[in-house]
Design a protein around this motif. Structure first.
Motif, PDB file in Angstrom:
ATOM      1  N   ASP A  56       0.896  -1.156   0.000  1.00  0.00           N
ATOM      2  CA  ASP A  56       0.000   0.000   0.000  1.00  0.00           C
ATOM      3  C   ASP A  56       0.932   1.202   0.000  1.00  0.00           C
ATOM      4  OD1 ASP A  56      -1.864   1.993   0.385  1.00  0.00           O
ATOM      5  OD2 ASP A  56      -2.446   1.331   2.396  1.00  0.00           O
ATOM      6  N   LEU A  57       1.253   1.702  -1.193  1.00  0.00           N
ATOM      7  CA  LEU A  57       2.310   2.698  -1.350  1.00  0.00           C
ATOM      8  C   LEU A  57       1.840   4.084  -0.897  1.00  0.00           C
ATOM      9  CD1 LEU A  57       5.214   3.063  -2.235  1.00  0.00           C
ATOM     10  CD2 LEU A  57       4.389   3.612  -4.524  1.00  0.00           C
ATOM     11  N   ARG A  58       1.982   4.292   0.397  1.00  0.00           N
ATOM     12  CA  ARG A  58       1.722   5.586   1.036  1.00  0.00           C
ATOM     13  C   ARG A  58       2.451   5.548   2.374  1.00  0.00           C
ATOM     14  NH1 ARG A  58      -1.832   4.878   5.182  1.00  0.00           N
ATOM     15  NH2 ARG A  58      -2.902   2.868   5.143  1.00  0.00           N
ATOM     16  N   PRO A  59       2.863   6.701   2.894  1.00  0.00           N
ATOM     17  CA  PRO A  59       3.520   6.689   4.205  1.00  0.00           C
ATOM     18  C   PRO A  59       2.612   6.014   5.241  1.00  0.00           C
ATOM     19  CG  PRO A  59       3.831   8.804   3.152  1.00  0.00           C
ATOM     20  CD  PRO A  59       2.842   8.033   2.304  1.00  0.00           C
ATOM     21  N   GLY A  60       3.152   5.027   5.925  1.00  0.00           N
ATOM     22  CA  GLY A  60       2.388   4.244   6.894  1.00  0.00           C
ATOM     23  C   GLY A  60       1.688   3.049   6.280  1.00  0.00           C
ATOM     24  N   GLY A  61       1.699   2.947   4.954  1.00  0.00           N
ATOM     25  CA  GLY A  61       1.054   1.830   4.274  1.00  0.00           C
ATOM     26  C   GLY A  61       1.846   0.539   4.415  1.00  0.00           C
ATOM     27  N   THR A  62       1.199  -0.554   4.159  1.00  0.00           N
ATOM     28  CA  THR A  62       1.803  -1.886   4.262  1.00  0.00           C
ATOM     29  C   THR A  62       2.879  -2.074   3.194  1.00  0.00           C
ATOM     30  OG1 THR A  62      -0.266  -2.767   5.101  1.00  0.00           O
ATOM     31  CG2 THR A  62       1.276  -4.361   4.170  1.00  0.00           C
ATOM     32  N   TYR A  63       3.993  -2.698   3.584  1.00  0.00           N
ATOM     33  CA  TYR A  63       5.031  -3.121   2.648  1.00  0.00           C
ATOM     34  C   TYR A  63       5.551  -4.461   3.146  1.00  0.00           C
ATOM     35  CZ  TYR A  63       8.793  -2.830  -0.760  1.00  0.00           C
ATOM     36  OH  TYR A  63       9.625  -3.076  -1.839  1.00  0.00           O
ATOM     37  N   GLU A  64       4.792  -5.512   2.856  1.00  0.00           N
ATOM     38  CA  GLU A  64       5.145  -6.851   3.313  1.00  0.00           C
ATOM     39  C   GLU A  64       5.578  -7.701   2.129  1.00  0.00           C
ATOM     40  OE1 GLU A  64       1.946  -8.459   5.685  1.00  0.00           O
ATOM     41  OE2 GLU A  64       2.394  -7.070   7.315  1.00  0.00           O
ATOM     42  N   VAL A  65       6.663  -8.436   2.307  1.00  0.00           N
ATOM     43  CA  VAL A  65       7.217  -9.295   1.268  1.00  0.00           C
ATOM     44  C   VAL A  65       7.210 -10.724   1.806  1.00  0.00           C
ATOM     45  CG1 VAL A  65       9.205  -9.733  -0.221  1.00  0.00           C
ATOM     46  CG2 VAL A  65       8.654  -7.382   0.470  1.00  0.00           C
ATOM     47  N   TYR A  66       6.509 -11.612   1.098  1.00  0.00           N
ATOM     48  CA  TYR A  66       6.304 -12.984   1.578  1.00  0.00           C
ATOM     49  C   TYR A  66       7.171 -13.958   0.781  1.00  0.00           C
ATOM     50  CZ  TYR A  66       2.097 -10.632   3.290  1.00  0.00           C
ATOM     51  OH  TYR A  66       1.226  -9.756   3.871  1.00  0.00           O
ATOM     52  N   PHE A  67       8.165 -14.503   1.445  1.00  0.00           N
ATOM     53  CA  PHE A  67       9.018 -15.506   0.822  1.00  0.00           C
ATOM     54  C   PHE A  67       8.393 -16.893   0.937  1.00  0.00           C
ATOM     55  CE2 PHE A  67      11.623 -11.953   2.190  1.00  0.00           C
ATOM     56  CZ  PHE A  67      12.167 -11.594   0.971  1.00  0.00           C
ATOM     57  N   LEU A  68       7.583 -17.091   1.965  1.00  0.00           N
ATOM     58  CA  LEU A  68       6.844 -18.341   2.187  1.00  0.00           C
ATOM     59  C   LEU A  68       5.380 -17.964   2.422  1.00  0.00           C
ATOM     60  CD1 LEU A  68       9.393 -20.004   4.637  1.00  0.00           C
ATOM     61  CD2 LEU A  68       9.063 -20.567   2.215  1.00  0.00           C
ATOM     62  N   PRO A  69       4.641 -17.601   1.367  1.00  0.00           N
ATOM     63  CA  PRO A  69       3.288 -17.072   1.546  1.00  0.00           C
ATOM     64  C   PRO A  69       2.308 -18.036   2.208  1.00  0.00           C
ATOM     65  CG  PRO A  69       3.804 -17.345  -0.793  1.00  0.00           C
ATOM     66  CD  PRO A  69       5.049 -17.626  -0.037  1.00  0.00           C
ATOM     67  N   ASP A  70       2.556 -19.336   2.154  1.00  0.00           N
ATOM     68  CA  ASP A  70       1.650 -20.314   2.752  1.00  0.00           C
ATOM     69  C   ASP A  70       2.031 -20.682   4.189  1.00  0.00           C
ATOM     70  OD1 ASP A  70       0.136 -20.386   0.407  1.00  0.00           O
ATOM     71  OD2 ASP A  70       1.424 -21.943  -0.460  1.00  0.00           O
ATOM     72  N   ALA A  71       3.127 -20.115   4.684  1.00  0.00           N
ATOM     73  CA  ALA A  71       3.558 -20.397   6.059  1.00  0.00           C
ATOM     74  C   ALA A  71       2.612 -19.701   7.044  1.00  0.00           C
ATOM     75  CB  ALA A  71       4.991 -19.909   6.255  1.00  0.00           C
ATOM     76  N   PRO A  72       2.644 -20.112   8.307  1.00  0.00           N
ATOM     77  CA  PRO A  72       1.811 -19.441   9.311  1.00  0.00           C
ATOM     78  C   PRO A  72       2.187 -17.960   9.436  1.00  0.00           C
ATOM     79  CG  PRO A  72       2.760 -21.465  10.196  1.00  0.00           C
ATOM     80  CD  PRO A  72       3.412 -21.226   8.860  1.00  0.00           C
ATOM     81  N   GLU A  73       1.225 -17.152   9.853  1.00  0.00           N
ATOM     82  CA  GLU A  73       1.469 -15.732  10.050  1.00  0.00           C
ATOM     83  C   GLU A  73       2.670 -15.545  10.972  1.00  0.00           C
ATOM     84  OE1 GLU A  73      -0.850 -11.801  11.722  1.00  0.00           O
ATOM     85  OE2 GLU A  73      -2.021 -13.481  10.946  1.00  0.00           O
ATOM     86  N   GLY A  74       3.516 -14.602  10.624  1.00  0.00           N
ATOM     87  CA  GLY A  74       4.730 -14.347  11.385  1.00  0.00           C
ATOM     88  C   GLY A  74       5.936 -15.117  10.873  1.00  0.00           C
ATOM     89  N   MET A  75       5.699 -16.050   9.963  1.00  0.00           N
ATOM     90  CA  MET A  75       6.783 -16.883   9.428  1.00  0.00           C
ATOM     91  C   MET A  75       6.904 -16.766   7.905  1.00  0.00           C
ATOM     92  SD  MET A  75       7.963 -18.160  12.191  1.00  0.00           S
ATOM     93  CE  MET A  75       9.046 -19.493  11.719  1.00  0.00           C
TER      94      MET A  75
END
Length: 169
Positions: free
Chosen positions: A59-78
């Motif tokens: 979500d390209l705005r200051p404060g917006g989300t910038y998450e990169v998932y290397f293991l998208p099917d892993a449990p949240e936090g992993m």
């Protein structure tokens, strides 16, 4: 001088002196055959980041989300760099985000670190891309994480360069 004065005052008052800040910074740079706008698209869109991760949420705005998932099917936090945000940007010039350290390093995982990508046009078709990763602690898993990213950020920039290179026909 101020640190010395504070240390003297702290000692006189029975307070501990502040911990010394680390000077460790990772800087990786590469010149690519692409315009800043082309590089920008790779780093600021979910499809673009596929050059080094199978999924992302941006979500390209200051404060917006910038998450990169290397293991998208892993449990949240992993999954990868989760809980990270856009700190600021200048379109086609600079992007600064928070970055999460690897999930298998629980000592440092909660500490988000700043990551800045700078794009410098060299001419109409070439851009210098400089990645700066700071905010490192010292000792234990901090040393491991620092060594990991010292090796991996240059490799990521190479993958980016390859993604920008048109395939020979």
């Amino acid at each position: 001088m101020m640190r010395f004065v504070f240390a003297l005052l702290a000692g006189a008052c029975g307070l501990a002196a502040p911990a010394a800040a680390t000077d460790r910074i990772i800087v990786a740079s590469i010149e690519v055959e692409a315009s800043p706008a082309e590089v920008w698209q790779l780093w600021t869109t979910e499809a673009g980041l596929s050059f080094f991760a199978p999924a992302a949420e941006i979500d390209l705005r200051p404060g917006g989300t910038y998450e990169v998932y290397f293991l998208p099917d892993a449990p949240e936090g992993m999954r990868g760099s989760e809980g990270t945000t856009v700190l600021g940007y200048q379109e086609n010039r600079m992007l600064t985000v928070t970055w999460a350290l690897p999930p298998y390093m629980p000592e440092v995982r909660p500490h988000l670190t700043p990551l800045t990508l700078e794009l410098e046009p060299l001419d109409e078709t070439r851009t210098r891309v400089t990645l700066t990763h700071s905010g490192w602690g010292e000792g234990g898993e901090w040393d491991d994480a620092y060594a990991y990213f010292q090796e991996n950020w240059p490799a990521v920039l190479t993958l980016m360069s390859e993604a920008l290179t048109p395939e020979a026909e």
